[in-house]
Design a protein around this motif. Structure first.
Motif, mmCIF file in Angstrom:
data_model
loop_
_atom_site.group_PDB
_atom_site.id
_atom_site.type_symbol
_atom_site.label_atom_id
_atom_site.label_comp_id
_atom_site.label_asym_id
_atom_site.label_seq_id
_atom_site.Cartn_x
_atom_site.Cartn_y
_atom_site.Cartn_z
ATOM 1 N N TRP A 74 0.832 -1.202 0.000
ATOM 2 C CA TRP A 74 0.000 0.000 0.000
ATOM 3 C C TRP A 74 0.870 1.257 0.000
ATOM 4 C CZ3 TRP A 74 -5.295 0.136 -0.263
ATOM 5 C CH2 TRP A 74 -5.893 1.370 -0.060
ATOM 6 N N ALA A 75 1.877 1.271 0.912
ATOM 7 C CA ALA A 75 2.725 2.459 1.042
ATOM 8 C C ALA A 75 4.043 2.084 1.718
ATOM 9 C CB ALA A 75 2.014 3.534 1.860
ATOM 10 N N VAL A 76 5.054 2.905 1.461
ATOM 11 C CA VAL A 76 6.340 2.805 2.129
ATOM 12 C C VAL A 76 6.702 4.221 2.575
ATOM 13 C CG1 VAL A 76 8.761 2.144 1.934
ATOM 14 C CG2 VAL A 76 7.032 0.888 0.634
ATOM 15 N N THR A 77 7.044 4.370 3.845
ATOM 16 C CA THR A 77 7.364 5.686 4.391
ATOM 17 C C THR A 77 8.746 5.652 5.027
ATOM 18 O OG1 THR A 77 5.028 6.116 4.838
ATOM 19 C CG2 THR A 77 6.622 7.487 6.007
ATOM 20 N N GLU A 121 2.279 7.255 -12.795
ATOM 21 C CA GLU A 121 1.192 6.329 -13.112
ATOM 22 C C GLU A 121 1.007 5.266 -12.035
ATOM 23 O OE1 GLU A 121 1.537 4.686 -17.005
ATOM 24 O OE2 GLU A 121 1.899 6.644 -17.922
ATOM 25 N N TRP A 122 2.056 4.934 -11.313
ATOM 26 C CA TRP A 122 2.012 3.865 -10.316
ATOM 27 C C TRP A 122 1.510 4.327 -8.951
ATOM 28 C CZ3 TRP A 122 4.961 5.506 -6.410
ATOM 29 C CH2 TRP A 122 6.001 6.377 -6.708
ATOM 30 N N GLY A 123 1.488 5.627 -8.693
ATOM 31 C CA GLY A 123 1.073 6.130 -7.386
ATOM 32 C C GLY A 123 1.591 7.530 -7.137
ATOM 33 N N GLN A 124 2.061 7.781 -5.907
ATOM 34 C CA GLN A 124 2.516 9.123 -5.550
ATOM 35 C C GLN A 124 3.700 9.048 -4.584
ATOM 36 O OE1 GLN A 124 -0.625 11.555 -4.062
ATOM 37 N NE2 GLN A 124 0.563 13.413 -4.182
ATOM 38 N N ALA A 125 4.655 9.954 -4.775
ATOM 39 C CA ALA A 125 5.791 10.104 -3.867
ATOM 40 C C ALA A 125 5.775 11.538 -3.363
ATOM 41 C CB ALA A 125 7.098 9.807 -4.581
ATOM 42 N N ASP A 139 6.835 9.762 1.729
ATOM 43 C CA ASP A 139 5.736 8.813 1.696
ATOM 44 C C ASP A 139 5.521 8.384 0.253
ATOM 45 O OD1 ASP A 139 3.580 7.337 2.858
ATOM 46 O OD2 ASP A 139 2.197 8.821 2.049
ATOM 47 N N ILE A 140 5.671 7.089 0.004
ATOM 48 C CA ILE A 140 5.455 6.536 -1.328
ATOM 49 C C ILE A 140 4.202 5.679 -1.257
ATOM 50 C CG2 ILE A 140 6.428 5.073 -3.143
ATOM 51 C CD1 ILE A 140 9.218 5.817 -1.913
ATOM 52 N N THR A 141 3.152 6.097 -1.954
ATOM 53 C CA THR A 141 1.865 5.424 -1.918
ATOM 54 C C THR A 141 1.575 4.833 -3.290
ATOM 55 O OG1 THR A 141 1.104 7.058 -0.306
ATOM 56 C CG2 THR A 141 -0.581 5.687 -1.348
ATOM 57 N N PHE A 142 1.195 3.553 -3.301
ATOM 58 C CA PHE A 142 0.919 2.862 -4.553
ATOM 59 C C PHE A 142 -0.579 2.776 -4.778
ATOM 60 C CE2 PHE A 142 4.908 1.300 -2.808
ATOM 61 C CZ PHE A 142 5.762 1.550 -3.863
ATOM 62 N N GLN A 143 -0.976 2.864 -6.034
ATOM 63 C CA GLN A 143 -2.383 2.705 -6.385
ATOM 64 C C GLN A 143 -2.532 1.474 -7.256
ATOM 65 O OE1 GLN A 143 -3.133 6.416 -8.289
ATOM 66 N NE2 GLN A 143 -2.391 5.742 -10.272
#
Length: 153
Positions: A74-77, A121-125, A139-143
């Motif tokens: 889901w996410a890596v912080t 395209e893969w999410g947000q950093a 915070d790296i969040t994947f969609q």
């Protein structure tokens, strides 16, 4: 200390050259899970794993938290150790500049305490800055997307 490699173009996070991924049961893959403390359940129904040792992200020391949910990462912080204070914007951060340089990318900012990568395209950093304490996190969040298989073990 573990070494983290960030691939912002593909949306990958690797620890000691091993991609952070989930297994077929949707649980953090064993090779990475071995580096973490016991999992904690969040109020949102996801599972968080805290890395037991510090990591080096773009040459800067940080603590790491991995969040897994809905059968995927889901996410890596990353919570950086370096305390910084800025004149006007988080874009002045030594940590942020090191990440830009090592990844050959540019973060943008519409607010003094946040900076993000545009059009992933893969999410947000996103870098977040706490001006009162000088704390910086990434915070790296994947969609969910059609190329999500890169996040599976």
């Amino acid at each position: 200390m573990h070494t983290v490699k960030l691939d912002f173009k593909q949306g990958l996070v690797l620890i000691d050259s091993i991609p952070i991924a989930v297994d077929e049961k949707g649980v953090l893959a064993g090779s990475i899970a071995k580096l973490c403390s016991p999992p904690i359940q969040t109020d949102e129904g996801r599972t968080q794993y805290r890395l037991l040792r510090k990591v080096s992200v773009c040459g800067k020391s940080a603590d790491g938290v991995i969040e897994v949910g809905e059968g995927r990462v889901w996410a890596v912080t990353f919570l950086f150790d370096l305390i910084e204070f800025f004149e006007s914007s988080v874009l002045e951060s030594k940590v942020l500049k090191a990440c830009e340089k090592s990844s050959n990318i540019k973060f943008v900012s519409s607010h003094p305490s946040t900076a993000f990568l545009d059009s992933c395209e893969w999410g947000q950093a996103t870098f977040f800055y706490d001006a009162k304490q000088g704390d910086l996190s990434l915070d790296i969040t994947f969609q969910r997307s059609s190329n999500e298989t890169s996040l599976k073990a």
